[in-house]
Design a protein around this motif. Structure first.
Motif, PDB file in Angstrom:
ATOM      1  N   LEU A 152       0.782  -1.489   0.041  1.00  0.00           N
ATOM      2  CA  LEU A 152       0.405  -0.244   0.100  1.00  0.00           C
ATOM      3  C   LEU A 152       0.978   1.671  -0.036  1.00  0.00           C
ATOM      4  O   LEU A 152       0.711   2.113  -1.006  1.00  0.00           O
ATOM      5  CB  LEU A 152      -0.814   0.102   1.226  1.00  0.00           C
ATOM      6  CG  LEU A 152      -1.624   1.516   1.457  1.00  0.00           C
ATOM      7  CD1 LEU A 152      -2.509   1.291   0.098  1.00  0.00           C
ATOM      8  CD2 LEU A 152      -2.545   1.054   2.314  1.00  0.00           C
ATOM      9  N   GLY A 153       1.830   0.849   0.897  1.00  0.00           N
ATOM     10  CA  GLY A 153       2.749   2.265   0.990  1.00  0.00           C
ATOM     11  C   GLY A 153       3.556   2.807  -0.053  1.00  0.00           C
ATOM     12  O   GLY A 153       3.944   4.123  -0.889  1.00  0.00           O
ATOM     13  N   CYS A 200       1.063   0.779   9.393  1.00  0.00           N
ATOM     14  CA  CYS A 200      -0.374   0.773   8.240  1.00  0.00           C
ATOM     15  C   CYS A 200      -0.556   2.488   7.572  1.00  0.00           C
ATOM     16  O   CYS A 200      -0.532   2.676   6.613  1.00  0.00           O
ATOM     17  CB  CYS A 200      -1.378  -0.414   8.800  1.00  0.00           C
ATOM     18  SG  CYS A 200      -2.035  -0.165   6.986  1.00  0.00           S
ATOM     19  N   PHE A 201      -1.083   2.933   8.516  1.00  0.00           N
ATOM     20  CA  PHE A 201      -1.652   4.637   8.998  1.00  0.00           C
ATOM     21  C   PHE A 201       0.079   5.193   8.093  1.00  0.00           C
ATOM     22  O   PHE A 201      -0.221   6.010   7.890  1.00  0.00           O
ATOM     23  CB  PHE A 201      -2.078   4.886   9.264  1.00  0.00           C
ATOM     24  CG  PHE A 201      -3.598   4.360   9.763  1.00  0.00           C
ATOM     25  CD1 PHE A 201      -4.589   4.900   8.581  1.00  0.00           C
ATOM     26  CD2 PHE A 201      -4.098   3.370  10.661  1.00  0.00           C
ATOM     27  CE1 PHE A 201      -5.479   4.375   8.729  1.00  0.00           C
ATOM     28  CE2 PHE A 201      -5.337   3.292  10.331  1.00  0.00           C
ATOM     29  CZ  PHE A 201      -5.837   3.584   9.824  1.00  0.00           C
ATOM     30  N   SER A 202       0.799   5.097   9.092  1.00  0.00           N
ATOM     31  CA  SER A 202       2.458   5.798   8.051  1.00  0.00           C
ATOM     32  C   SER A 202       2.552   5.818   7.259  1.00  0.00           C
ATOM     33  O   SER A 202       3.111   6.316   6.528  1.00  0.00           O
ATOM     34  CB  SER A 202       2.895   5.001   9.810  1.00  0.00           C
ATOM     35  OG  SER A 202       3.151   5.691  10.754  1.00  0.00           O
ATOM     36  N   ALA A 203       2.687   5.365   6.390  1.00  0.00           N
ATOM     37  CA  ALA A 203       3.288   4.053   5.148  1.00  0.00           C
ATOM     38  C   ALA A 203       2.038   5.196   3.985  1.00  0.00           C
ATOM     39  O   ALA A 203       2.888   5.603   3.618  1.00  0.00           O
ATOM     40  CB  ALA A 203       2.432   2.339   5.299  1.00  0.00           C
ATOM     41  N   VAL A 204       1.250   5.449   4.731  1.00  0.00           N
ATOM     42  CA  VAL A 204       0.409   6.171   3.981  1.00  0.00           C
ATOM     43  C   VAL A 204       0.952   7.515   3.686  1.00  0.00           C
ATOM     44  O   VAL A 204       0.769   8.154   3.019  1.00  0.00           O
ATOM     45  CB  VAL A 204      -0.910   6.255   3.815  1.00  0.00           C
ATOM     46  CG1 VAL A 204      -1.430   6.753   3.674  1.00  0.00           C
ATOM     47  CG2 VAL A 204      -1.359   4.579   3.658  1.00  0.00           C
ATOM     48  N   ALA A 227      -6.124   5.669  -0.391  1.00  0.00           N
ATOM     49  CA  ALA A 227      -4.698   5.010   0.277  1.00  0.00           C
ATOM     50  C   ALA A 227      -4.985   5.004   1.757  1.00  0.00           C
ATOM     51  O   ALA A 227      -5.665   4.053   2.678  1.00  0.00           O
ATOM     52  CB  ALA A 227      -3.416   5.839  -0.056  1.00  0.00           C
ATOM     53  N   LEU A 228      -5.483   6.174   1.546  1.00  0.00           N
ATOM     54  CA  LEU A 228      -6.545   6.249   3.755  1.00  0.00           C
ATOM     55  C   LEU A 228      -7.260   5.628   4.206  1.00  0.00           C
ATOM     56  O   LEU A 228      -7.780   4.695   5.081  1.00  0.00           O
ATOM     57  CB  LEU A 228      -6.501   7.561   3.757  1.00  0.00           C
ATOM     58  CG  LEU A 228      -6.172   7.625   5.560  1.00  0.00           C
ATOM     59  CD1 LEU A 228      -5.017   7.755   6.162  1.00  0.00           C
ATOM     60  CD2 LEU A 228      -6.472   9.844   5.957  1.00  0.00           C
ATOM     61  N   PHE A 229      -8.266   5.002   2.760  1.00  0.00           N
ATOM     62  CA  PHE A 229      -9.141   4.371   3.238  1.00  0.00           C
ATOM     63  C   PHE A 229      -9.278   2.902   3.171  1.00  0.00           C
ATOM     64  O   PHE A 229      -9.569   2.137   4.069  1.00  0.00           O
ATOM     65  CB  PHE A 229     -10.823   4.813   2.355  1.00  0.00           C
ATOM     66  CG  PHE A 229     -12.054   4.149   2.076  1.00  0.00           C
ATOM     67  CD1 PHE A 229     -12.964   4.178   2.667  1.00  0.00           C
ATOM     68  CD2 PHE A 229     -11.845   3.307   1.213  1.00  0.00           C
ATOM     69  CE1 PHE A 229     -14.012   3.480   2.657  1.00  0.00           C
ATOM     70  CE2 PHE A 229     -12.834   1.771   1.383  1.00  0.00           C
ATOM     71  CZ  PHE A 229     -13.645   2.184   2.265  1.00  0.00           C
TER      72      PHE A 229
END
Length: 510
Positions: free
Chosen positions: A64-65, A140-144, A91-93
């Motif tokens: 994803l990132g 996971c959120f940080s990757a975005v 991506a955040l969704f």
């Protein structure tokens, strides 16, 4: 002039990543003996197994990132900012919906899996999996958010965030682990560091990339594009996961957790240096993504020269661990762990050098959108690694730990060259590829093994003061680097190596 500007930018970005790596590696080296002393090897091994059970989630978050970073890198122009916002929202969704579901499943189902697969009965498995799953979700959120900074090639900010998260996790470990010495406490500290990194990434993105940010939302076209690129990366990450965790899974199933602890100690030291080299090289992904309009010959030329520099670094940094393995482990973790883990550390270091050899080539494939090729590479590597582990560990036991990593990395190199053969025949030529890619690895491994024999003959035993251990590692780095450079300066491509090396030194000494 363009080449000088390009080299300066790459070196600056690599320097930021290298600085972050040095700090993170130093803190990891500092904290592991502390954790082992308070938890014991068995609980430390359990924490390693819990982390290995959570690791499959990276199959989702890492692609994803990467997908988001590639999409943003191709839409840096202000007139395409609206497109970039839709990609960010999508991506955040995906991170919120799919990532959240994965975290819940792992947090609730992980303890039962660990009890069944590894016969673990400790009472803190529930909290351990909950903290580990929460830490992964933060990553996971940080990757975005970090994908925005990656697309802008803002590696100074990325390095600051990584260092900040590591510092928070380390400080929490020193405070909380003595108060409640359990595996779950150690994993909670790691989760706290991930949460701090997410908070920093969100705040920094809001300040630097406000025009690209958007609330989570599903945009069909953008989500499909992210999934199309990320689907093959999903396979690639799965293969990489199996290759990295195969020995740990089988050791957990076949032997007591203590042996997993030995393996984790050896792997953590090798992995810290390996990831440092990888972090220095990962700046090539957005760099090559932004060079898609350039001629193929120029891209391939930059790729091979970058490969030589990275492989010189990998052979020196990882190779120097081989002659210093015993003294480093003795000083770091004590005589018991050193006696058990030395051979594994040497084997993993050889595997790490081989694995670093094709990192630049794989970033090049990613930048060109050839994620299917990366998936094939990862699949072949995983199959060979798992097959070797399944055969070697039951037959030879603990001493065979690490053999599968070497076999997998050899398979990875063969697969990469098989896939790139048609692309590189005209643009590069195999003698040139051998000179820039393979030669540094082979010379580095040979020099490291020779140095190991010399050190064992001159310094029997592993009891050395810290300053001698540091000096031994430093001397090995210099000796291996000198051997690789001396051989690389020979032949028709030696002048190119010399010119690039001089460019790096001028930049470093400026």
């Amino acid at each position: 002039m363009a080449d000088k500007t390009t080299s300066a930018r790459l070196l600056t970005n690599s320097a930021f990543n290298a600085s972050a790596f040095v700090v993170a590696a130093a803190l990891n080296i500092l904290v592991i003996p502390f954790v082992i002393r308070h938890l014991g090897l068995s609980a430390f091994g359990i924490a390693g197994l819990v982390a290995a059970c959570i690791a499959p989630a990276m199959i989702f978050s890492a692609p994803l990132g990467l997908s988001a970073a590639r999409a943003f890198a191709m839409r840096l122009d202000p007139d395409r900012q609206g497109e970039a916002r839709r990609y960010f929202a999508s991506a955040l969704f995906l991170a919120l919906t799919i990532g959240g579901t994965i975290a819940i499943v792992l947090g609730l189902g992980g303890p039962k899996l660990a009890r069944t697969a590894f016969n673990l009965q400790q009472g803190d498995l529930g909290p351990a999996f909950a903290f580990a799953a929460f830490g992964w979700l933060c990553q996971c959120f940080s990757a975005v958010f970090l994908s925005l900074l990656t697309a802008r090639q803002d590696y100074g900010s990325i390095a600051s965030l990584n260092v900040g998260g590591t510092v928070v996790a380390t400080a929490a470990t020193f405070v909380m682990v003595p108060m409640l010495p359990q595996a779950s406490t150690y994993l909670a500290c790691q989760a706290l560091g991930a949460m701090a990194a997410l908070a920093g990434a969100s705040a920094l993105s809001l300040r630097l990339c406000r025009g690209w940010l958007s609330a989570p939302a599903f945009h069909r076209t953008e989500a499909r594009d992210l999934a199309r690129f990320g689907s093959w990366q999903l396979v690639a990450q799965g293969g990489g996961l199996i290759a990295a965790q195969a020995d740990r899974y089988l050791l957990g199933a076949l032997l007591p957790p203590e042996f997993v602890g030995f393996y984790v100690v050896a792997q953590r030291l090798e992995e810290a240096i390996y990831i440092g080299v990888l972090k220095i090289g990962e700046i090539l992904f957005p760099f090559f993504s932004a060079l898609q309009t350039e001629a193929r010959d120029r891209r391939v030329d930059l790729l091979l020269r970058a490969s030589w520099m990275l492989n010189l670094l990998a052979a020196s940094a990882l190779g120097a661990i081989i002659p210093a393995a015993g003294p480093v482990l003795y000083l770091w973790t004590g005589p018991h762990v050193a006696a058990e883990a030395e051979l594994t550390l040497v084997t993993l270091s050889v595997a790490g050098i081989l694995g670093c050899g094709v990192n630049a080539l794989m970033f090049y494939l990613l930048a060109e959108g050839r994620s299917r090729a990366n998936a094939i590479i990862a699949f072949v590597t995983a199959v060979v690694t798992l097959a070797t582990s399944a055969l070697a560990l039951p037959a030879f036991g603990w001493p065979a730990a690490g053999w599968s990593a070497c076999a997998g990395m050899l398979a990875q190199i063969v697969t990469v060259f098989a896939l790139l053969g048609s692309s590189f025949d005209r643009a590069a030529g195999w003698p040139r590829i051998f000179h820039f890619v393979l030669q540094p690895l082979l010379i580095g491994i040979a020099a490291a093994l020779v140095l190991q024999q010399v050190v064992n003959a001159l310094i029997p035993g592993s009891v050395l003061p810290w300053w001698m251990v540091g000096g031994l590692y430093g001397a090995a780095v210099v000796a291996i680097s000198a051997a690789v450079v001396a051989v690389s300066l020979l032949g028709r491509y030696g002048k190119t190596c010399a010119r690039d090396l001089q460019s790096v030194w001028r930049r470093v000494l400026r």
